[in-house]
Scaffold this active site. Structure first.
Site, short mmCIF file in Angstrom:
data_model
loop_
_atom_site.label_atom_id
_atom_site.label_comp_id
_atom_site.label_asym_id
_atom_site.label_seq_id
_atom_site.Cartn_x
_atom_site.Cartn_y
_atom_site.Cartn_z
N ASP A 136 27.92 -13.16 -30.14
CA ASP A 136 26.84 -14.13 -30.18
C ASP A 136 26.43 -14.48 -31.61
OD1 ASP A 136 26.83 -14.24 -27.47
OD2 ASP A 136 24.87 -13.29 -27.18
N ASN B 94 18.42 -19.45 -30.14
CA ASN B 94 17.90 -18.30 -29.40
C ASN B 94 16.39 -18.17 -29.51
OD1 ASN B 94 20.21 -17.37 -28.23
ND2 ASN B 94 20.48 -15.59 -29.55
N ASP C 113 2.56 -6.92 -34.30
CA ASP C 113 3.73 -6.76 -35.17
C ASP C 113 4.48 -8.08 -35.33
OD1 ASP C 113 3.17 -4.11 -35.52
OD2 ASP C 113 4.73 -3.37 -34.17
#
Length: 304
Positions: A76, A151, A181
């Site tokens: 990927d 993505n 975070d």
């Protein structure tokens, strides 16, 4: 008759991938097409095997808009790099899996020769995947960085010790502020990548939607969200806080985010085009990639 230019994208770090790249290049030449390498790939592959010096280089002898298709050898990550290389043109990307666990590759290396023949015969379908347009604005509202993501776009803390304070906005309306975070804004294609690891939903590629996932948020309302594909998602770094962040798109392109920076993510007007030789049900792809147990299934498939 115009030359048919096929981009070959491969990583020089693996011996089997280098051998496969040369095999593809010879097959393309034998079929009358012109193989092309990206500049960085050309340099890396030439260092391993001087024969790659005979291959045309993208941007030198072949323009991006002259590409017909990109054949990608790898997982990927390599396919995401190829999508970046062809971003300015209509060339679709065909992924050949070289042993990686990934969702974007169309076929495995065993079918490589047949894949090249079908590329030459133009015997494939093109599947368009929703991509994201990503812009960063400074505290004065000026656009200081712009890119895309197939993505996901992630806003992450720049320092391991210090969380970031953000405000999440959907379609011009504030939803919530919290310390975290980071934040992941994912496409359906990316739902099996970072989104999946962060506890976000798996979204079938045929579903048009955008997922928004807080990472380790200190807030009561910090659940994964699925919003309209036409929604505008904005993440603002709160001013007056000491934590700074960093934007990553597909784990490849980054930009620093000081306090006051604003990241705006929305659907890109230009989808990413994937070439498909064997359209497969996404359910089957999930079962195969995650080795999901389906023993005992007695269904009748689509005719049930």
């Amino acid at each position: 008759m115009n030359e048919r230019n096929i981009l070959v994208v491969a990583h020089a770090g693996r011996e089997d991938t280098v051998a496969a790249a040369w095999r593809v290049i010879e097959s393309l030449r034998g079929s009358g097409a012109r193989p092309v390498l990206a500049g960085d790939d050309s340099a890396d592959l030439r260092a391993v095997d001087p024969r790659f010096g005979s291959v045309d280089v993208l941007g030198d002898s072949v323009r991006q808009d002259e590409l017909e298709l990109a054949i990608v050898l790898g997982g990927d990550g390599t396919i995401l790099r190829a999508a970046e290389l062809v971003r300015g043109c209509a060339a679709p990307v065909l992924g050949i899996n070289m042993g990686h666990v990934g969702f974007l590759a169309e076929i495995d290396r065993d079918d490589m020769d047949a894949a090249v023949r079908r590329v030459i015969d133009r015997d494939y379908e093109v599947e368009e995947r929703l991509a994201l347009s990503v812009r960063v604005k400074d505290v004065d509202g000026a656009v200081v960085y712009e890119t895309f993501a197939l993505n996901e776009a992630t806003v992450e803390k720049a320092s391991r010790e210090r969380m970031i304070e953000v405000v999440l906005e959907i379609d011009g309306r504030p939803l919530s502020s919290f310390g975290c975070d980071g934040m992941v804004v994912s496409t359906p294609t990316g739902s099996t990548a970072y989104n999946f690891s962060a506890g976000g939903p798996v979204i079938w590629p045929s579903v048009e939607a955008i997922a928004v996932i807080p990472l380790s948020a200190h807030a009561l309302f910090a659940k994964p969200l699925v919003v309209s594909p036409d929604a505008a998602v904005a993440i603002e770094m709160l001013e007056g806080t000491s934590g700074s962040g960093i934007l990553w798109c597909d784990g490849r392109r980054s930009h620093d985010l000081p306090p006051g920076a604003r990241v705006v993510v929305r659907r890109s007007s230009r989808p990413v085009r994937l070439a498909r030789l064997h359209p497969t049900a996404f359910t089957d792809r999930l079962v195969r990639k995650f080795q999901l147990p389906v023993a005992g299934w007695r269904g009748q498939g689509a005719s049930a």
